[in-house]
Design a protein around this motif. Structure first.
Motif, short mmCIF file in Angstrom:
data_model
loop_
_atom_site.label_atom_id
_atom_site.label_comp_id
_atom_site.label_asym_id
_atom_site.label_seq_id
_atom_site.Cartn_x
_atom_site.Cartn_y
_atom_site.Cartn_z
N UNK A 232 51.62 25.15 47.66
CA UNK A 232 51.69 24.50 48.97
C UNK A 232 50.31 24.06 49.47
N UNK A 233 49.26 24.34 48.70
CA UNK A 233 47.95 23.80 49.04
C UNK A 233 46.99 24.75 49.71
N UNK A 234 47.25 26.05 49.64
CA UNK A 234 46.33 27.06 50.17
C UNK A 234 45.85 27.94 49.01
N UNK A 235 44.55 28.04 48.83
CA UNK A 235 44.02 28.87 47.76
C UNK A 235 43.80 30.29 48.28
N UNK A 236 44.54 31.27 47.76
CA UNK A 236 44.32 32.65 48.20
C UNK A 236 42.96 33.15 47.75
N UNK B 76 36.81 32.61 50.82
CA UNK B 76 35.95 31.54 50.32
C UNK B 76 36.17 31.37 48.82
N UNK B 77 35.71 30.27 48.24
CA UNK B 77 35.84 30.09 46.79
C UNK B 77 35.19 31.23 46.03
N UNK B 78 35.86 31.66 44.96
CA UNK B 78 35.34 32.73 44.12
C UNK B 78 36.03 34.06 44.31
N UNK B 79 36.75 34.22 45.43
CA UNK B 79 37.46 35.47 45.66
C UNK B 79 38.69 35.59 44.78
N UNK B 80 39.10 36.83 44.49
CA UNK B 80 40.30 37.06 43.69
C UNK B 80 41.52 36.51 44.41
N UNK B 81 42.53 36.05 43.64
CA UNK B 81 43.71 35.43 44.25
C UNK B 81 44.85 36.42 44.43
N UNK B 82 44.69 37.65 44.00
CA UNK B 82 45.69 38.69 44.25
C UNK B 82 44.98 39.92 44.80
N UNK B 83 45.73 40.74 45.50
CA UNK B 83 45.14 41.95 46.06
C UNK B 83 45.89 42.44 47.27
N UNK B 84 45.41 43.52 47.85
CA UNK B 84 46.07 44.14 48.99
C UNK B 84 45.79 43.37 50.28
N UNK B 85 44.54 42.98 50.49
CA UNK B 85 44.16 42.23 51.68
C UNK B 85 43.70 40.85 51.27
N UNK B 86 44.33 39.80 51.79
CA UNK B 86 44.04 38.46 51.33
C UNK B 86 43.81 37.50 52.49
N UNK B 87 42.87 36.60 52.28
CA UNK B 87 42.71 35.44 53.14
C UNK B 87 42.98 34.20 52.27
N UNK B 88 42.59 33.05 52.73
CA UNK B 88 42.84 31.83 51.96
C UNK B 88 42.01 30.69 52.54
N UNK B 89 41.98 29.56 51.82
CA UNK B 89 41.33 28.36 52.33
C UNK B 89 42.11 27.13 51.85
N UNK C 202 38.31 19.47 42.78
CA UNK C 202 37.37 19.36 41.66
C UNK C 202 36.33 20.46 41.67
N UNK C 203 35.89 20.86 42.87
CA UNK C 203 34.89 21.92 42.96
C UNK C 203 35.46 23.25 42.46
N UNK C 204 36.73 23.49 42.74
CA UNK C 204 37.37 24.73 42.30
C UNK C 204 37.49 24.75 40.77
N UNK C 205 37.90 23.62 40.21
CA UNK C 205 38.08 23.53 38.76
C UNK C 205 36.74 23.63 38.04
N UNK C 206 35.75 22.87 38.53
CA UNK C 206 34.47 22.82 37.85
C UNK C 206 33.76 24.17 37.85
N UNK C 207 33.91 24.92 38.94
CA UNK C 207 33.28 26.23 39.01
C UNK C 207 34.14 27.33 38.38
#
Length: 284
Positions: free
Chosen positions: A123-127, A132-145, A187-192
Motif C-alpha cells: 500500500x506504499x508504506x515502508x515499515x 527511517x530508511x534502514x530500520x528492520x521491517x518486522x518486529x514488536x514496535x514498528x514505525x514506517x515512512x 530508487x533510494x531504497x533499492x540502491x541502498x
C-alpha cells in the motif's frame, strides 16, 4: 470551526465533527488502498502510554444483533504535534493490521510479521523499526515512512484536494512524536539495499523507473497542507497549545561508598561490586 471566546458556548458538536472526520479518512484510504474491502471498525481516540500513536484490536466491539467490529484507536496526545501525513500513516498502519486479521494470518500479539510488512509495502508504506530508511521491517514496535509516488502517497495527495477539516479538533496538551515523517524515493531504497527492497521491487516496479511529482491541482493546497505542518497549525489559533512535560523514566543512583553513579527505573535495588555498598536514589 467557530468559537465564542470569553467563556461562551461552542456552537458545534465536537464529538460528531471529530468522529465523522475519522470515518471520512478511513473510508478514503479503504477505497484507495484496500479496494473498499475492509469491514467497518470502531474508530476511537484513546490515550496510550509508551509512545504509541495508534492501536488495533480485533472484534473488540459487538452490537445487540451479535455483529462484531474491530477497533482502531488514535492517541490524541500526539495528534496536535503531528503532521496530517503522520496521522494518515498511523491510520493506514492500523488498517493493515485490520486487513491481516480479516484476510491474513496475524502472529503473536503486537508483533509485526512479514505478511503485515509486505502488505504495508504493497500500500506504499515502508515499515521501519527506526521510522527511517534502514530500520528492520518486522518486529514488536514498528514505525514506517511513505514511499514517494506509492499508493499511500498518491492517496494522501488526493485527500488534499478536499479542503475540509481533516482533523477538526486536537488535544491541547500535546506531546512530541518519537519519529518525524520522511518521504523516501523508491530508487533510494533499492540502491541502498534497505530491508524491504525486494518487496518494494515486487509491488512497485514502475516507481523505480519514474520520477514522482504531486498532481498539479494540489500544488496550491500544499501551501496549507504540507508534510512539515503540524495539525495545531491547521486549526484556528484560539488558544496556545501547551506542551505537556515528558514523564520521568530514568533516575540517578549513587553508591554510598565510591560515589559511582548509575541510572535506572524507580525502585531498583543494586549493590556496588567494588565497595559492596548499596546505591541510593539521588535527587540531583
Amino acid at each position: 470551526m467557530q468559537f465564542i471566546a470569553n467563556g461562551g458556548q461552542i456552537n458545534v458538536k465536537p464529538s460528531n465533527q471529530l468522529f465523522s472526520a475519522l470515518q471520512t479518512l478511513f473510508d478514503h484510504f479503504n477505497k484507495a488502498l484496500f479496494d473498499d474491502r475492509l469491514p467497518v471498525v470502531m474508530l476511537l481516540v484513546q490515550r496510550e502510554g509508551g509512545g504509541v500513536m495508534g492501536h488495533y484490536v480485533e472484534d473488540r466491539w459487538m452490537n445487540g444483533q451479535g455483529e462484531k467490529a474491530g477497533e482502531i484507536s488514535l492517541n490524541p496526545a500526539f495528534v496536535a504535534k503531528s503532521r496530517l501525513i503522520e496521522v494518515c500513516q498511523t491510520l493506514v498502519h492500523e488498517m493493515c493490521h485490520h486487513w491481516q486479521e480479516c484476510f491474513g494470518k496475524p502472529s503473536r500479539k503486537c508483533y509485526h510479521n512479514k505478511e503485515w510488512a509486505r502488505k504495508m509495502i504493497e500500500v506504499g508504506l515502508m515499515p521501519s523499526t527506526t521510522g527511517e530508511p534502514g530500520g528492520a521491517i518486522t518486529g514488536q514496535t514498528m514505525s514506517d515512512y511513505p514511499i514517494e509516488g506509492g499508493p499511500f502517497h498518491v492517496a494522501y495527495h488526493a485527500l488534499l484536494q478536499d479542503k475540509g477539516d481533516h482533523i477538526p479538533w486536537v488535544d491541547r496538551m500535546a506531546i512530541d512524536r518519537l519519529y518525524h515523517p520522511t518521504v523516501v524515493a523508491a530508487n533510494d531504497i533499492i540502491e541502498e539495499d534497505h530491508p524491504g527492497a525486494k518487496e518494494l521491487a515486487q509491488y512497485h516496479e514502475t516507481l523505480l523507473t519514474t520520477e514522482y511529482s504531486p498532481p498539479p491541482e494540489v500544488a496550491a493546497l500544499e501551501v496549507r497542507f504540507n508534510d512539515s505542518q503540524i495539525m495545531s497549525e491547521l486549526i484556528e489559533d484560539f488558544l496556545p497549545l501547551p506542551v505537556a512535560a515528558k514523564s520521568k523514566t530514568r533516575y540517578r543512583y549513587i553508591c554510598e561508598g565510591c560515589d559511582l553513579k548509575i541510572y535506572g527505573k524507580l525502585g531498583i535495588s543494586v549493590q556496588c561490586n567494588e565497595c559492596e555498598r548499596d546505591f541510593i536514589l539521588s535527587d540531583q
